[in-house]
Design a protein around this motif. Structure first.
Motif, PDB file in Angstrom:
ATOM      1  N   LYS A 167       0.833  -1.198   0.000  1.00 27.08           N
ATOM      2  CA  LYS A 167       0.000   0.000   0.000  1.00 27.08           C
ATOM      3  C   LYS A 167       0.869   1.250   0.000  1.00 27.08           C
ATOM      4  O   LYS A 167       2.076   1.198   0.233  1.00 27.08           O
ATOM      5  CB  LYS A 167      -0.910  -0.008   1.228  1.00 27.08           C
ATOM      6  N   ALA A 168       0.235   2.381  -0.253  1.00 28.84           N
ATOM      7  CA  ALA A 168       0.953   3.660  -0.222  1.00 28.84           C
ATOM      8  C   ALA A 168       1.455   3.926   1.191  1.00 28.84           C
ATOM      9  O   ALA A 168       0.918   3.408   2.180  1.00 28.84           O
ATOM     10  CB  ALA A 168       0.037   4.786  -0.681  1.00 28.84           C
ATOM     11  N   PHE A 169       2.482   4.755   1.301  1.00 25.81           N
ATOM     12  CA  PHE A 169       3.006   5.129   2.604  1.00 25.81           C
ATOM     13  C   PHE A 169       1.968   5.911   3.399  1.00 25.81           C
ATOM     14  O   PHE A 169       1.154   6.649   2.834  1.00 25.81           O
ATOM     15  CB  PHE A 169       4.251   6.009   2.460  1.00 25.81           C
ATOM     16  N   ASP A 170       2.022   5.786   4.718  1.00 24.20           N
ATOM     17  CA  ASP A 170       1.172   6.633   5.550  1.00 24.20           C
ATOM     18  C   ASP A 170       1.799   8.019   5.670  1.00 24.20           C
ATOM     19  O   ASP A 170       2.862   8.297   5.103  1.00 24.20           O
ATOM     20  CB  ASP A 170       0.912   5.988   6.912  1.00 24.20           C
ATOM     21  N   TYR A 171       1.140   8.902   6.406  1.00 19.96           N
ATOM     22  CA  TYR A 171       1.590  10.298   6.473  1.00 19.96           C
ATOM     23  C   TYR A 171       2.978  10.438   7.092  1.00 19.96           C
ATOM     24  O   TYR A 171       3.765  11.298   6.695  1.00 19.96           O
ATOM     25  CB  TYR A 171       0.569  11.135   7.264  1.00 19.96           C
ATOM     26  N   ARG A 172       3.313   9.566   8.066  1.00 16.91           N
ATOM     27  CA  ARG A 172       4.604   9.700   8.753  1.00 16.91           C
ATOM     28  C   ARG A 172       5.747   9.290   7.844  1.00 16.91           C
ATOM     29  O   ARG A 172       6.771   9.971   7.771  1.00 16.91           O
ATOM     30  CB  ARG A 172       4.606   8.858  10.028  1.00 16.91           C
ATOM     31  N   THR A 173       5.615   8.166   7.159  1.00 19.61           N
ATOM     32  CA  THR A 173       6.671   7.735   6.248  1.00 19.61           C
ATOM     33  C   THR A 173       6.777   8.706   5.079  1.00 19.61           C
ATOM     34  O   THR A 173       7.884   9.014   4.615  1.00 19.61           O
ATOM     35  CB  THR A 173       6.396   6.309   5.737  1.00 19.61           C
ATOM     36  N   SER A 174       5.639   9.212   4.600  1.00 23.24           N
ATOM     37  CA  SER A 174       5.663  10.197   3.523  1.00 23.24           C
ATOM     38  C   SER A 174       6.437  11.443   3.940  1.00 23.24           C
ATOM     39  O   SER A 174       7.169  12.044   3.137  1.00 23.24           O
ATOM     40  CB  SER A 174       4.226  10.583   3.134  1.00 23.24           C
ATOM     41  N   ALA A 175       6.296  11.832   5.212  1.00 18.20           N
ATOM     42  CA  ALA A 175       7.001  13.020   5.715  1.00 18.20           C
ATOM     43  C   ALA A 175       8.519  12.855   5.631  1.00 18.20           C
ATOM     44  O   ALA A 175       9.251  13.847   5.487  1.00 18.20           O
ATOM     45  CB  ALA A 175       6.580  13.312   7.152  1.00 18.20           C
ATOM     46  N   ASP A 176       8.997  11.602   5.689  1.00 15.25           N
ATOM     47  CA  ASP A 176      10.438  11.362   5.605  1.00 15.25           C
ATOM     48  C   ASP A 176      11.002  11.750   4.241  1.00 15.25           C
ATOM     49  O   ASP A 176      12.199  11.982   4.106  1.00 15.25           O
ATOM     50  CB  ASP A 176      10.743   9.881   5.879  1.00 15.25           C
ATOM     51  N   PHE A 177      10.142  11.802   3.222  1.00 12.13           N
ATOM     52  CA  PHE A 177      10.584  12.176   1.877  1.00 12.13           C
ATOM     53  C   PHE A 177      10.620  13.700   1.692  1.00 12.13           C
ATOM     54  O   PHE A 177      11.144  14.183   0.695  1.00 12.13           O
ATOM     55  CB  PHE A 177       9.633  11.595   0.828  1.00 12.13           C
ATOM     56  N   LEU A 178      10.041  14.437   2.635  1.00  7.99           N
ATOM     57  CA  LEU A 178       9.747  15.850   2.378  1.00  7.99           C
ATOM     58  C   LEU A 178      10.745  16.845   2.947  1.00  7.99           C
ATOM     59  O   LEU A 178      10.582  18.040   2.766  1.00  7.99           O
ATOM     60  CB  LEU A 178       8.329  16.160   2.881  1.00  7.99           C
ATOM     61  N   LYS A 186       4.173  19.761   5.612  1.00  8.95           N
ATOM     62  CA  LYS A 186       4.324  18.347   5.247  1.00  8.95           C
ATOM     63  C   LYS A 186       2.964  17.679   5.068  1.00  8.95           C
ATOM     64  O   LYS A 186       2.764  16.902   4.130  1.00  8.95           O
ATOM     65  CB  LYS A 186       5.153  17.612   6.296  1.00  8.95           C
ATOM     66  N   LEU A 187       2.042  17.962   5.964  1.00  6.22           N
ATOM     67  CA  LEU A 187       0.706  17.385   5.831  1.00  6.22           C
ATOM     68  C   LEU A 187      -0.005  17.934   4.591  1.00  6.22           C
ATOM     69  O   LEU A 187      -0.715  17.206   3.897  1.00  6.22           O
ATOM     70  CB  LEU A 187      -0.127  17.655   7.079  1.00  6.22           C
ATOM     71  N   GLU A 188       0.173  19.228   4.312  1.00  2.00           N
ATOM     72  CA  GLU A 188      -0.459  19.821   3.133  1.00  2.00           C
ATOM     73  C   GLU A 188       0.116  19.233   1.848  1.00  2.00           C
ATOM     74  O   GLU A 188      -0.615  18.981   0.882  1.00  2.00           O
ATOM     75  CB  GLU A 188      -0.279  21.331   3.154  1.00  2.00           C
ATOM     76  N   GLY A 206      12.723  24.059  -0.522  1.00  2.00           N
ATOM     77  CA  GLY A 206      12.985  25.468  -0.789  1.00  2.00           C
ATOM     78  C   GLY A 206      11.861  26.149  -1.542  1.00  2.00           C
ATOM     79  O   GLY A 206      11.894  27.367  -1.735  1.00  2.00           O
ATOM     80  N   LYS A 207      10.872  25.365  -1.984  1.00  2.00           N
ATOM     81  CA  LYS A 207       9.707  25.939  -2.652  1.00  2.00           C
ATOM     82  C   LYS A 207       8.484  25.798  -1.757  1.00  2.00           C
ATOM     83  O   LYS A 207       8.382  24.856  -0.965  1.00  2.00           O
ATOM     84  CB  LYS A 207       9.453  25.251  -3.999  1.00  2.00           C
ATOM     85  N   THR A 208       7.550  26.709  -1.870  1.00  2.00           N
ATOM     86  CA  THR A 208       6.342  26.695  -1.051  1.00  2.00           C
ATOM     87  C   THR A 208       5.369  25.629  -1.555  1.00  2.00           C
ATOM     88  O   THR A 208       5.547  25.050  -2.630  1.00  2.00           O
ATOM     89  CB  THR A 208       5.643  28.054  -1.090  1.00  2.00           C
ATOM     90  N   LEU A 209       4.301  25.421  -0.775  1.00  2.67           N
ATOM     91  CA  LEU A 209       3.225  24.526  -1.213  1.00  2.67           C
ATOM     92  C   LEU A 209       2.692  24.987  -2.562  1.00  2.67           C
ATOM     93  O   LEU A 209       2.526  24.181  -3.492  1.00  2.67           O
ATOM     94  CB  LEU A 209       2.101  24.517  -0.176  1.00  2.67           C
ATOM     95  N   GLU A 210       2.420  26.267  -2.693  1.00  2.51           N
ATOM     96  CA  GLU A 210       1.898  26.814  -3.945  1.00  2.51           C
ATOM     97  C   GLU A 210       2.847  26.541  -5.099  1.00  2.51           C
ATOM     98  O   GLU A 210       2.430  26.084  -6.174  1.00  2.51           O
ATOM     99  CB  GLU A 210       1.682  28.328  -3.795  1.00  2.51           C
ATOM    100  N   GLU A 211       4.119  26.808  -4.905  1.00  3.11           N
ATOM    101  CA  GLU A 211       5.102  26.620  -5.981  1.00  3.11           C
ATOM    102  C   GLU A 211       5.227  25.148  -6.366  1.00  3.11           C
ATOM    103  O   GLU A 211       5.336  24.815  -7.552  1.00  3.11           O
ATOM    104  CB  GLU A 211       6.453  27.169  -5.536  1.00  3.11           C
TER     105      GLU A 211
END
Length: 471
Positions: A167-178, A186-188, A206-211
């Motif tokens: 399955k896809a990573f959960d939010y915590r493991t996904s945060a490790d990529f960010l 990170k949640l956004e 170095g880029k915002t959520l929007e960027e």
């Protein structure tokens, strides 16, 4: 760098070092990382990796033959006349030596050769089980893999020695990529890119959520601009109807009658298409916690957050985006709505938090079931909904999740307690978990100090899981 699948890799290696025949079944939706895991597993090991194609049986067998002969350094040999001969040849060449043999996208082979599973059954029973072959059958069509490969009526039922629904990573493991983002960012980002490593790697530090969203989604040359459609085209023929259904669910129509009305199709047809999308791992079915799967209250949701984001914000705005209007799509369509969109993402993360803590034995109960509940309050006749319910016998955890700018106040706690009374039929121990993006008011903090059954989880603990329930 290999991140996030260390446990799965360790399990595969443990099976490998048992030095006996293994039949491992790996399945999960496309792009979830199955091939990456298998490639990592095969490092420094002897392996043949065949990626099946959507062609006929003869062409697949010819290409597999060429791959096998190349592996053994053979030339000028005729292709195998059957899959049985191919497996027999490999068995004889390997004798007592370990070999990993992987069939990726295995369903493509079975669809073109209905007898193939029976062939594998015969070879396993009479030949392969006496050798040291590590056979892996991998596929993306989850309904097929669960029914035709793992199901009780499958010819190879009972022969597997291990399996993994990836399955896809959960939010915590996904945060490790960010990398270097705030907890909220990170949640956004997780809300837009989901838990797929390939998608998370599109995020630029170095880029915002929007960027990042503009860069990855809102340009016609962007990697994720057409990704869901490209994936759908590999699996289904009537892409337009399937896309319409997913978009409708992404915009809030979750019941089959609502979906059918919005897209102008018969309800029976929508149910069939929704079932296919569930088998592909794109949609999921959900019933109120504690009710049967056949409940008339069944609703549909989108499993993958990237799909959910794309069909909510990109699919219906492609005409604008084709003209280069990414900035205005962000400003008028995404930014004003994103906080509302994040409500369900936050709820998903809170559920994953409870699952993680349950695994660690760090909750006051060890629950065996978790979900959402919605129904009618018999006293007020109003519809009520509980974000999270976890059950351990007669003991419960009830949870409320708030992605808001203001601190969570006492009325939210009192309302949760009232809704819990509507649901609860058994009188065991009860805990109330409050999850808040923006912290808690003084009154709620004081209530939690006075009553250990009230547990407060802010973004800090959600993202770092620092505290552990006293055991």
């Amino acid at each position: 760098m290999f991140v996030g699948r260390e446990s799965e890799l360790a399990d595969l290696n443990q099976m490998y070092w048992q030095d006996k025949f293994q039949l491992f079944v790996l399945y999960g939706r496309r792009r979830v990382g199955k091939t990456t895991l298998l490639n990592e597993f095969c490092k420094d090991k002897t392996a043949i990796f065949y990626l099946a194609e959507q062609s006929n049986n003869k062409l697949n067998l010819d290409k597999f033959s060429a791959l096998v002969f190349q592996f053994y350094g053979e030339t000028a040999l005729e292709p195998f006349s059957s899959w049985e001969n191919a497996l027999q040849y490999i068995h004889q060449r390997q004798k007592e030596e370990r070999l990993i043999l992987i069939f990726d996208e295995f369903p493509y082979l079975v669809r073109k050769n209905k007898a193939l599973l029976s062939t594998f059954q015969h070879m396993i029973d009479h030949t392969l089980q006496y050798g040291k072959l590590f056979l892996v059958l991998c596929g993306s069509y989850m309904g097929f893999m669960e029914k035709e490969i793992l199901g009780a009526k499958s010819p190879i039922f009972g022969r597997r020695t291990g399996q993994l629904h990836m399955k896809a990573f959960d939010y915590r493991t996904s945060a490790d990529f960010l990398g270097d983002f705030t907890e909220e960012e990170k949640l956004e980002l997780y809300g837009a890119f989901g838990g797929t490593a390939l998608y998370l790697r599109q995020v630029q530090e170095g880029k915002t959520l929007e960027e990042n969203i503009k860069q990855a989604f809102l340009r016609v040359t962007a990697y994720l601009y057409e990704e869901p459609l490209l994936l759908l085209r590999q699996e289904v023929q009537e892409t337009g109807i399937y896309s319409a259904i997913i978009e409708t669910v992404a915009r809030g129509a979750t019941k089959t009658n609502e979906i059918a009305t919005r897209i102008g199709e018969e309800q029976a047809k929508c149910i069939k298409y929704c079932s296919t999308l569930c088998q592909l791992g794109i949609l999921y079915k959900e019933t109120p916690f504690g009710e049967k799967e056949s409940s008339r209250k069944t609703i549909y949701g989108i499993s993958d957050l990237m799909f959910r984001f794309w069909y909510r914000y990109v699919f219906g705005n492609r005409t604008l985006l084709e003209t280069g209007a990414g900035d205005i799509v962000w400003k008028r369509r995404i930014e004003p709505d994103y906080s509302d969109y994040m409500g369900a993402v936050f709820e998903k993360a809170c559920r994953e938090y409870l699952l993680r803590r349950n695994r660690q034995g760090a909750l006051p109960i060890l629950f065996s079931g978790i979900g959402r509940w919605w129904g009618t309050d018999p006293d007020t006749k109003r519809q009520v909904e509980i974000d999270l319910i976890a059950e351990d016998g007669e003991d419960y955890i009830f949870g409320e999740c708030k992605w808001r700018r203001e601190a969570l106040g006492l009325p939210v706690l009192r309302e949760l307690q009232q809704k819990a009374d509507v649901f609860r039929k058994k009188r065991g121990r009860t805990w109330y978990y409050l999850f808040s993006k923006s912290g808690f008011t003084k009154a709620v903090l004081e209530a939690a100090q006075e009553d250990e059954a009230i547990v407060l989880v802010g973004l800090g603990e959600l993202m770092h899981e620092d505290s552990v329930w006293p055991l």
